[in-house]
Design an enzyme around this catalytic site. Sequence first.
Site, mmCIF file in Angstrom:
data_model
loop_
_atom_site.group_PDB
_atom_site.id
_atom_site.type_symbol
_atom_site.label_atom_id
_atom_site.label_comp_id
_atom_site.label_asym_id
_atom_site.label_seq_id
_atom_site.Cartn_x
_atom_site.Cartn_y
_atom_site.Cartn_z
ATOM 1 N N LYS B 20 8.374 12.064 -8.518
ATOM 2 C CA LYS B 20 9.520 11.144 -8.385
ATOM 3 C C LYS B 20 9.577 10.092 -9.497
ATOM 4 C CE LYS B 20 11.098 12.929 -4.499
ATOM 5 N NZ LYS B 20 12.418 13.559 -4.408
ATOM 6 N N GLU B 42 17.555 5.427 -1.700
ATOM 7 C CA GLU B 42 17.219 5.989 -0.398
ATOM 8 C C GLU B 42 15.830 6.603 -0.522
ATOM 9 O OE1 GLU B 42 18.673 7.657 -2.753
ATOM 10 O OE2 GLU B 42 17.456 9.488 -2.717
ATOM 11 N N SER B 309 4.117 19.194 -6.618
ATOM 12 C CA SER B 309 5.005 18.047 -6.834
ATOM 13 C C SER B 309 4.378 16.713 -6.425
ATOM 14 C CB SER B 309 6.322 18.263 -6.090
ATOM 15 O OG SER B 309 6.079 18.506 -4.718
HETATM 16 C C1 LIG Z 1 5.855 15.339 -3.173
HETATM 17 C C2 LIG Z 1 7.281 15.703 -2.981
HETATM 18 N N1 LIG Z 1 7.677 16.946 -3.315
HETATM 19 C C3 LIG Z 1 8.952 17.330 -3.151
HETATM 20 C C4 LIG Z 1 9.894 16.487 -2.595
HETATM 21 C C5 LIG Z 1 11.266 17.021 -2.385
HETATM 22 O O1 LIG Z 1 12.234 16.509 -3.256
HETATM 23 P P1 LIG Z 1 12.832 17.390 -4.425
HETATM 24 O O2 LIG Z 1 13.291 18.670 -3.821
HETATM 25 O O3 LIG Z 1 13.959 16.565 -4.934
HETATM 26 O O4 LIG Z 1 11.788 17.599 -5.446
HETATM 27 C C6 LIG Z 1 9.528 15.178 -2.243
HETATM 28 C C7 LIG Z 1 10.520 14.233 -1.690
HETATM 29 O O5 LIG Z 1 10.259 13.186 -1.212
HETATM 30 C C8 LIG Z 1 8.181 14.787 -2.450
HETATM 31 O O6 LIG Z 1 7.781 13.562 -2.106
#
Ligand SMILES: Cc1ncc(COP(=O)(O)O)c(C=O)c1O
Lengths: 265, 325
Positions: B20, B42, B309
């Site tokens: 993020k 948000e 992620s």
């Molecule tokens: C660690 C992590 N991965 C994935 C996501 C999902 O979001 P996005 O699909 O935008 O990557 C989030 C959302 O809060 C997250 O915290």
Amino acid sequence: MRNTITHGREYLETTLNQTLSQGNKIFVPYVMAGDGGLDQLIPNLKFLSEEGATAIELGIPFSDPVADGPTIQEAGKRALEQNVTLKSVIELLKQERYQIDAPIIFMTYINPIFKYGIENFIKDAQEAGVDGLIIPDLPFEQQVLISNHLNEAGIALIQLVSLTSSKKRIKQLAEASQGFTYAITVNGITGARSNFAKDLEAHLSQLQEFSSAPVLAGFGISSPEHVEQMGNMADGVIVGSKIIELLQDNDTDSIKRLIESSKAK
Amino acid sequence: MAGPKIYFKREDLNHTGAHKINNTIGQALLAERMGKKKVVAETGAGQHGVATATVCALLNLECIIFMGAEDIRRQKLNVFRMELLGARVESVDQGSATLKDAVNEALRYWVTNVEDTHYIMGSVLGPHPFPKMVRDFQSIIGKETKTQLLEKEHKLPDAVVACVGGGSNAMGMFYPFIEDHDVKLYGVEAAGSGVNTERHAATLTKGSVGILHGSMMYLLQSEAGQIQEAHSISAGLDYPGVGPEHSHLKDIERVQYSSVTDEEALEAFQLLSKTEGIIPALESSHAVAEAVKIAQTMSKEESLVICLSGRGDKDVESVKDALNQ
Ligand SMILES: Cc1ncc(COP(=O)(O)O)c(C=O)c1O
């Protein structure tokens, strides 16, 4: 006998201009379809029309009303709890529209229309005697999604103009607006307010300059004093949250007073 | 043992523990450049909120975060983190009290305060140019992956897997590979209790095209066009829509989208913890679970990249509860 009005943009524009030529200001109340049950809708519309509302903005409930403040959000929630849908409102109007003289403008977010199917929706809206449409979450650039179909059907698409729009944008929107131009009087969402920005007058007079259609002020207007104050700067007003509150309280006298305050003295 | 070489793209090692921050740094610099004094955002899992609060602290911007009441309950630690960083966290009780409702409130706040406030959208969602802008800031994930894999393997990966909530980590990972047609791309949504139940967030698998928050995209919605609630054990995947560009990539079949249940994600969460000593975010665990399945169809000459992620510290408590049930 059922009347034979041909509804649509022309009827809306004729009605608004008639009001103005009589020296009155335009008064458009907003009601949420299905708040208090769908059986309440026709009596409410009839009451407002007979009491002198120039036209009526009819809100269609939506799960995610991003342009609306708490009062209209709650009204929409009550309507959704009664399973009111765009379809059920249209079906009701197909039967009962003839009882109401005032032009009816649907205020709906785009997704219920999109899911309905744009062509189907417009065909049904025409049969239901809908005169105009306000779609707060459909940007000007994306209106081709629906505008050609609306033009063919002769239903007005009303443009919302915000306080922060640039002069170029204001001009573009005011020139494209059909029926009337909706001037948002505050930065923000719907809901009763106590006062307005100082530069509102300059903004509204600029809009009047660009708009061939009447300019109506809306968002936050909640007292006869507001109605008169706006009447000096625009062609009329739209009153939403306050009407919803008064209808809930069954305070018909206050509604009459609001409408009355738009008429020539 | 057979199976491909598996690489992780370690976004979990970023400051604040997830991808993020790639986006919030970019957007906060834009806010500063535009002369805005305040930032609103948000958050679902709280990761985007923490990343936003972090850059606001650094750049001395006032920060207001809207978060669903249900998510506040699930992600207490992140709420405390945001407050520690100087942000004001506003609880949202409307609707399902999760991410979409937090977006509604943040948009309402933004239009009311637009003169001095920038909205930092947290995923590839919302009105133009947000989906594009967030993708571009996140595309560092895919660019680094490409460079580093070429260094190590002297060829592109054969498969790339990422989880999809709104879709920002996946979009950032996929974007630099879109024209490399030999690279198979896999997006993994949350199937919650199962895609044949009412409790899932598998928008691309089970949704239909609609319009919400300024984007046309696949949506979980009723026959009447009302938006439905999404469900997932991971708060960050709990959104009833998905980025418009993912919707397009599905339609042109460039990316294969599938979904993974809460139960499978929990297994993957434990698997990665035990085998690699990495505790992944529950969101990322969805990608890990799917990658385990994909790897079984691949040979040992091939390579597969999983977008990790985020890290799982924020989820340890809710995983403990889920496993004790
Ligand atoms: C660690 C992590 N991965 C994935 C996501 C999902 O979001 P996005 O699909 O935008 O990557 C989030 C959302 O809060 C997250 O915290």
